[in-house]
Design an enzyme around this catalytic site. Structure first.
Site, short mmCIF file in Angstrom:
data_model
loop_
_atom_site.label_atom_id
_atom_site.label_comp_id
_atom_site.label_asym_id
_atom_site.label_seq_id
_atom_site.Cartn_x
_atom_site.Cartn_y
_atom_site.Cartn_z
N LYS A 24 0.82 -1.21 0.00
CA LYS A 24 0.00 0.00 0.00
C LYS A 24 0.85 1.26 0.00
CE LYS A 24 -4.24 -1.01 2.45
NZ LYS A 24 -4.93 -0.86 3.75
N GLY A 27 -8.78 6.81 -2.01
CA GLY A 27 -9.81 6.62 -3.04
C GLY A 27 -9.72 5.26 -3.71
N PHE A 57 -3.06 -9.51 3.78
CA PHE A 57 -4.35 -9.39 3.11
C PHE A 57 -5.38 -10.15 3.94
CE2 PHE A 57 -7.52 -11.00 0.02
CZ PHE A 57 -8.00 -9.78 -0.43
N ASN A 67 -9.92 8.79 8.01
CA ASN A 67 -10.23 9.86 7.07
C ASN A 67 -10.49 11.13 7.87
OD1 ASN A 67 -10.00 8.46 4.60
ND2 ASN A 67 -11.93 7.45 5.04
N ARG A 70 -11.84 14.02 7.56
CA ARG A 70 -12.77 14.93 6.90
C ARG A 70 -14.17 14.33 6.99
NH1 ARG A 70 -13.91 11.36 2.92
NH2 ARG A 70 -12.15 10.10 2.29
N VAL A 86 -18.45 10.90 2.30
CA VAL A 86 -19.60 10.83 1.38
C VAL A 86 -20.80 10.21 2.12
CG1 VAL A 86 -20.47 9.72 -0.72
CG2 VAL A 86 -18.12 10.58 -0.67
N ARG A 92 -24.83 5.15 -3.72
CA ARG A 92 -24.21 6.22 -4.52
C ARG A 92 -24.65 6.09 -5.97
NH1 ARG A 92 -17.97 6.94 -2.40
NH2 ARG A 92 -18.40 6.55 -0.19
P1 ADP Z 1 -8.22 4.00 0.54
O1 ADP Z 1 -7.53 5.01 1.38
O2 ADP Z 1 -7.76 4.00 -0.88
O3 ADP Z 1 -9.72 4.02 0.70
P2 ADP Z 1 -8.06 1.78 2.44
O4 ADP Z 1 -6.81 1.45 3.15
O5 ADP Z 1 -9.12 2.51 3.23
O6 ADP Z 1 -7.72 2.58 1.09
O7 ADP Z 1 -8.72 0.45 1.86
C1 ADP Z 1 -9.81 0.47 0.98
C2 ADP Z 1 -10.39 -0.92 0.82
O8 ADP Z 1 -9.40 -1.83 0.32
C3 ADP Z 1 -10.90 -1.56 2.11
O9 ADP Z 1 -12.20 -1.16 2.44
C4 ADP Z 1 -10.82 -3.04 1.74
O10 ADP Z 1 -11.89 -3.43 0.93
C5 ADP Z 1 -9.54 -3.10 0.93
N1 ADP Z 1 -8.37 -3.40 1.80
C6 ADP Z 1 -7.49 -2.50 2.28
N2 ADP Z 1 -6.56 -3.10 3.06
C7 ADP Z 1 -6.85 -4.41 3.06
C8 ADP Z 1 -6.26 -5.58 3.67
N3 ADP Z 1 -5.17 -5.50 4.42
N4 ADP Z 1 -6.86 -6.78 3.44
C9 ADP Z 1 -7.96 -6.89 2.66
N5 ADP Z 1 -8.56 -5.84 2.06
C10 ADP Z 1 -8.02 -4.61 2.24
#
Ligand code: ADP
Length: 459
Positions: free
Chosen positions: A158, A164, A202, A290, A292, A295, A338
């Protein structure tokens, strides 16, 4: 309370903020790009200033133009909405330097929680569980490989600056990991101007459950319950609801407390969201904050009876919260869908253009937050979300039947939308049962005939 504020945003959220301000007797100044001169937020604000050409990076993302507009209009504060500059610590800092109140947390908290690796460390140190992963950012590919092996595949790489739903890459084994790791950091550098990445285990088939928090400038922090946002397409939320059909009251209490702890850990102020993943054994893990308004904030408004934008304005003007945790009562069930200008039959390609006929749904328990109208042209330059339908009822069944009716009534002609797609999602037996994870849409699309997503283009 503020006398006059500038709204550094467009679309439905700009309107939402104008509405709250009108009810509080606050004057509003809109900013808009050349593509938005026919937009409702421009017409409904007390004043409006054009800040540049259509592309966001020449208008809504230009901090110096927005600050100049705020100075010319002589406002007390700026509400950033969501997206655009809302999570840009430099913008918040410039507001602070210009003595214009940024309606949100201070720049330090935005910076701290905006870096997803630092956010993980911060909340983890405060005792909030995080997804097992690397200790902060990983630069060296060999070290990264070792971390991934220790965590066990699959892992997610990540971007610390990601958002987003972008800046994430999945690796199932050592070979794909090597490839994805180098691609991830190059891509993150390009997309976010910061190539730093970290690694997380994951979590298989999780639910995305987030907590709304409110924190005043006197140090009081409360949470307003959760939103289940597991229905996602490409990591982007499509349907959100509160309460989550999955959480028990005990888990709600525990996760709520953890959310408050996470907010306190960065001396947070104003409205914010603590996002968690919950695995099938009901273990929960912080993923990000987040800093802020979200949505999906209306579902929380419907079950708490609170107006979150007004709360933001009150907190930013220095008022203490007028309730404690025990005063928060969650009642009934709310669901949000949405609505996007996109064509599900063409891999969800954006569908900008003129709306030839518009008839929004209404009646008991139905709320539509939208800036569109008949004759309005959806510009091609911005996010494709054009409306949010929120339904509310005594229980989930009633809220769902209202959503079904609302989507059935909703008439938008001239452009493609995801309305029929959303209707088939909320009528799916597994969804109706409340039995879903973040993988739902992908699995749903595989087992559903494509013709069901084919929305007609009615002129
Ligand atoms: P963003 O900031 O782009 O929204 P997030 O970290 O909030 O990213 O993750 C967005 C989505 O991605 C989560 O709601 C989930 O569906 C998936 N996700 C993120 N991290 C994991 C993880 N470690 N394992 C499984 N799914 C993940």
């Amino acid at each position: 309370m503020f006398k006059k504020i500038l709204i550094a945003n467009r679309g439905e959220i700009a309107l939402r903020i104008i509405r709250a301000c009108k009810e509080l007797g606050i004057e509003t100044v809109a900013v808009y790009s050349e593509a938005d001169d026919q937009s409702l937020h421009v017409q409904l604000a007390d004043g409006a200033i054009c800040i540049g050409p259509a592309p966001s990076n020449e208008s809504y993302l230009r901090a110096e133009r927005i600050i100049a507009a705020a100075e010319i209009a002589d406002v007390d504060a700026i509400h950033p909405g969501y997206g655009f500059l809302s999570e840009d610590p430099d913008f918040a800092e410039q507001c602070e330097e210009c003595k214009i109140k940024f309606i949100g947390p201070n720049s330090e908290a935005i910076r701290q929680m905006g870096d997803k690796a630092v956010a993980r460390e911060t909340v983890s140190a405060a005792g909030v569980p995080t997804v097992p992963g690397s200790d902060g950012i990983v630069k060296d590919p060999d070290e990264a490989l070792e971390v991934a092996a220790q965590l066990g595949y699959p892992v997610i790489i990540k971007a610390v600056a990601g958002g987003g739903g972008r800046g994430m890459r999945l690796a199932h084994n050592e070979v794909t990991f090597k490839k994805e790791f180098s691609a991830a950091s190059i891509e993150a550098e390009k997309a976010f101007g910061n190539g730093d990445v970290y690694i997380e285990k994951f979590i298989e088939d999780p639910r995305h459950i987030e907590f709304q928090i409110l924190a005043d400038e006197q140090g009081n922090v409360i949470h307003l319950g959760e939103r289940d946002c597991s229905i996602q397409r490409r990591h982007q939320k499509v349907v959100e609801e509160s309460p989550s059909p999955f959480l028990t009251e005990d888990m709600r209490q525990e996760m709520g407390k953890a959310a408050v702890k996470a907010a306190k850990a960065c001396n947070y102020t104003n409205a914010g969201t603590i996002e968690f993943l919950v695995d099938k054994h009901r273990n929960y893990y912080f993923i990000e904050m987040n800093t802020r308004i979200q949505v999906e904030h209306p579902v929380t408004e419907e079950v708490t009876g609170m107006d979150l934008i007004k709360e933001q304005l009150r907190i930013a003007s220095g008022e203490p919260l007028n309730m404690s945790q025990s005063d928060v009562v969650l009642k009934g069930h709310a669901i949000e869908v949405r609505i996007c200008a996109e064509n599900p039959g063409m891999n969800f390609a954006p569908s900008p253009g003129e709306i030839s006929l518009y008839y929004p749904p209404g009646g008991h328990g139905i709320r539509v937050d939208s800036h569109i109208y008949g004759g309005y042209t959806v510009p091609k330059y911005y996010d494709s979300m054009i409306a949010k339908v929120i339904t509310f009822g005594r229980d989930r069944k009633i809220a769902l039947s209202r959503m079904n009716r609302a989507l059935d009534e909703y008439l938008i002609r001239g452009i493609f939308t995801n309305i029929s797609f959303a209707r088939s999602v909320i009528n799916d037996p597994e969804f109706v049962r409340g039995n879903f994870t973040t993988g739902f849409i992908e699995e749903f699309m595989q087992r559903t005939p494509k013709t069901l997503f084919q929305s007609k283009l009615d002129r």
